[in-house]
Design an enzyme around this catalytic site. Structure first.
Site, PDB file in Angstrom:
ATOM      1  N   ASP B  11      23.584 -47.022   8.077  1.00 16.27           N
ATOM      2  CA  ASP B  11      24.573 -47.333   7.041  1.00 16.27           C
ATOM      3  C   ASP B  11      24.137 -48.590   6.317  1.00 16.27           C
ATOM      4  OD1 ASP B  11      26.107 -45.186   7.608  1.00 16.27           O
ATOM      5  OD2 ASP B  11      27.573 -46.257   8.832  1.00 16.27           O
ATOM      6  N   ASP B 130      32.326 -33.425   5.879  1.00 19.28           N
ATOM      7  CA  ASP B 130      33.104 -34.082   6.921  1.00 19.28           C
ATOM      8  C   ASP B 130      34.231 -33.132   7.310  1.00 19.28           C
ATOM      9  OD1 ASP B 130      31.462 -36.267   6.735  1.00 19.28           O
ATOM     10  OD2 ASP B 130      32.830 -37.439   5.485  1.00 19.28           O
TER      11      ASP B 130
END
Lengths: 197, 251
Positions: B11, B130
């Site tokens: 990330d 997701d």
């Protein structure tokens, strides 16, 4: 030494440029016939669709330019397929360097076979200076939905749903189905070998 | 034989890795390039960088970072986060990214997937999904899991495949961060519903979890972040373990 990458409408050539840069080689990207002809090493990369790529090459007369090259040429992925005789992708005639070699679509054998093949697979039966110091069964990175059949020009084979040519050579023309620019150490050696042929 | 892939995910915020690491050997644990090189050396098969930077100005930092990564690593890498247009993709590919991933923007505008596949080729278009259980069924959620939708995960996976996606990065929000294992049943369902590769994500805690999602979940690849960053599982150990379980991996 003067290395060029043929510029055309097929895909991401930046990865190839960066790979060469990692090896200390500054390549020129061009579709200028005179510059291509005067180069010492020519890389013909490509990801994309075969028939539109062929059409683009023909419109710019690059098909004739490529066919007449005398210096070492390395086709990568779609670039290799375009050096073959014919591709099922868009049912197009290709450049015909590897004459009689057809490019066909993978047919899944079992439900877990995905098309395109994406990922790392082994290359075997290596037989070309292109693979000097590359061990048998080295892993290379592949992304492709179509494959070249095995032929007298096969210098490496790979198995995915069937056995096929993962590299081809005829004289000064070399082609690899995998992406040497993304194939870790094995890929770096193969690119170095090509540059020092 | 085609191998199953192990993919560490980093990330990124303002050009730095944010979840942090405890790699004591690294000079600077927040430097994504240094971390990328380390994973590369350890045998990672690909890398994914998810940019969570919001502002336009900061996106320029991302372009520079992508270029920096591309000049240092020799395996494929995907960049995702905040990609809304073909121009965003051009910027990333020109700086050396091999693939890009879209998520919320594809749900908002599904034709973006067609446009990207047509312009850049399916091989570089990863669609991240997701998934969350809502009313007893797996639904697509967006904005990092905050926004529910009515889309069934299986339907959406089929749709984006038809629109030209090259791979699916499937994250179970039910499993993400739990370290209790991947969503094996969901992964299997999606993997069997489409003909493109599925990358399982969310829930990796042990080496057994990877074996299970490959053997029982039909995952083509598995992605994890913190267990790699914090050295809980070393990639060479994981690959040796998977090989012992007769799972084909690149060693």
């Amino acid at each position: 030494m003067n290395t060029i990458i043929i510029k055309y409408n097929a895909g991401n050539i930046q990865s190839v440029l960066f790979a060469l840069e990692r090896l200390g080689v500054k390549a020129t990207v061009t579709d200028d016939a005179a510059i291509i002809n005067s180069a010492d090493r020519i890389i013909f990369p490509g990801v994309g669709e075969a028939s539109t790529a062929m059409q683009y090459l023909k419109e710019r007369n690059l098909d004739t330019v490529i066919r007449s090259l005398q210096q070492p040429v390395l086709g990568i992925c779609l670039g290799m397929q375009l050096l073959c005789n014919h591709s099922e992708e868009g049912n197009t005639n290709c450049l015909g360097i590897f004459e009689n070699v057809s490019v066909k679509r993978f047919i899944p054998v079992c439900s877990s076979d995905k098309v395109p093949q994406v990922g790392w697979n082994t290359i075997t039966n290596l037989k070309s200076p292109l693979f000097r110091n590359v061990p048998e069964n080295s892993y290379c990175y592949f992304v492709h939905g179509y494959y070249a059949e095995e032929s007298e020009y096969t210098i490496a084979s790979t198995n995915y749903t069937r056995q096929y040519s993962s590299a081809l050579q005829k004289g000064n023309f070399f082609g690899v189905q995998f992406h040497p620019e993304k194939s870790a150490k094995a890929g770096d050696i193969i690119l170095k070998n090509f540059l020092s042929l | 034989m085609l191998t199953r892939r192990i993919i560490p995910c980093l990330d990124i915020k303002d050009g730095r890795t944010v979840k942090g690491t405890n790699f004591v050997q690294l000079r600077d644990a927040g430097d994504p390039v240094e971390l990328a090189i380390r994973y590369c050396d350890e045998g990672a098969d690909e890398l994914v960088f998810l940019d969570i930077t919001a502002t336009t100005e900061k996106r320029k930092t991302l372009a520079k970072l992508v270029r920096d990564i591309a000049t240092h690593i020799n395996i494929p890498f995907t960049v995702g986060g905040g990609i809304n247009t073909a121009e965003d993709v051009t910027m990333l590919l020109e700086n050396g990214a091999d693939k890009i991933s879209v998520n919320t923007s594809a749900v908002r505008n599904p034709s973006l997937v067609d446009e990207l596949a047509k312009n850049f080729g399916s091989q570089c278009v990863v669609v991240a999904i997701d998934a969350k259980i809502i009313d007893d069924t797996w639904k697509v959620v967006t904005h990092g899991g905050r926004t529910p939708t009515h889309l069934l995960v299986t339907d959406w996976a089929k749709e984006i495949t038809n629109r030209g996606a090259g791979e699916i990065l499937l994250t179970s929000m039910e499993n993400d961060g739990t370290k209790n294992g991947f969503a094996v049943e969901l992964t299997k369902e999606i993997s069997n519903a489409v003909h493109i590769p599925v990358i399982a994500s969310g829930g990796a805690g042990t080496m057994e979890h990877f074996a299970t999602v490959f053997q029982n979940g039909d995952a083509d690849a598995a992605l994890a972040a913190s267990i790699f960053h914090f050295g809980e599982i070393a990639i060479p150990d994981l690959k040796r373990y998977l090989q012992q379980q007769n799972i084909s991996v690149r060693i």
